[in-house]
Enzyme design. Sequence first.
Site, short mmCIF file in Angstrom:
data_model
loop_
_atom_site.label_atom_id
_atom_site.label_comp_id
_atom_site.label_asym_id
_atom_site.label_seq_id
_atom_site.Cartn_x
_atom_site.Cartn_y
_atom_site.Cartn_z
CB CYS A 187 -0.87 0.08 1.46
SG CYS A 187 -2.47 1.10 1.12
NE ARG A 191 -8.70 6.05 2.66
CZ ARG A 191 -7.54 6.47 2.44
NH1 ARG A 191 -7.16 7.73 2.17
NH2 ARG A 191 -6.48 5.42 2.78
CG HIS A 246 -3.51 -3.22 4.24
ND1 HIS A 246 -2.11 -2.67 4.58
CD2 HIS A 246 -3.91 -2.20 3.43
CE1 HIS A 246 -2.11 -1.51 4.17
NE2 HIS A 246 -3.02 -1.08 3.48
#
Length: 238
Positions: free
Chosen positions: A93, A126, A189
């Site tokens: 990320c 997002r 993640h």
Amino acid sequence: MELTIGHLYPDLLNLYGDRGNIRCLVKRAKWRGIDASVKEFQLHDSINFHELDIVLLGGGSDREERLVCDELTAIRDDFKEYVEQDGVVLAICGGYQLLGSYYQMGDEVLPGLGLVDLYTKQGEERLIGDIIIHSDLFPMPITGFENHGGRTYINNNKPLGKVYKGFGNTDARDYEGICYRNVIGTYLHGPLLPKNPMLCDYVLQKALERKYQKPITLEQLDDTAEQLANQYICERLH
Ligand code: GLN
């Protein structure tokens, strides 16, 4: 056999348990009798890349990326040499974004490491949620969780996989991550490696082959629980 893992800036780049990737590498190495040690580097530490076999960069908020960014010039050249000599890197990320030439947030442009030909621009929304990708490296899908404002454009590089559920590199929901030499960059993640043991073993194998200059076949481990978890999440998100 032994391996040394370099964990860069763990106090700043460590979102959603990215540190778990290190624990997974160490454990899966040890289960095969391979001794893996970890060196943590904080922001102003000097790094001898010649001592390292795997480098991990975790995810970070925009604020943390800004802090790291100011320090990157000090390591850029050595890190580039490591990558071009097939050093193994796993970047998640924020760390993935920092591999590229820049991360643009409105008028602000954060210069990256320039290790891989990619760049990132912040979008409006997002991109958040569970994600599944198919990679031609493995028969089992790769699963994880993404939460990023940046959209990463990888130019002509090979992606890590094709998006099955979720977003991936951009809003286009087409490809996710990057593979360049022995560098893997990804938005996933989870932490990534405990959820995806085949990817963990891929990283270990590449690092051992580079270090010992011979083909390595890792002993199979019992990954039944991980495979069932993978199947479950794939069915749930189907
Ligand atoms: N700060 C970056 C973004 O929002 C990366 C976030 C992260 O590492 N999860 O795009």
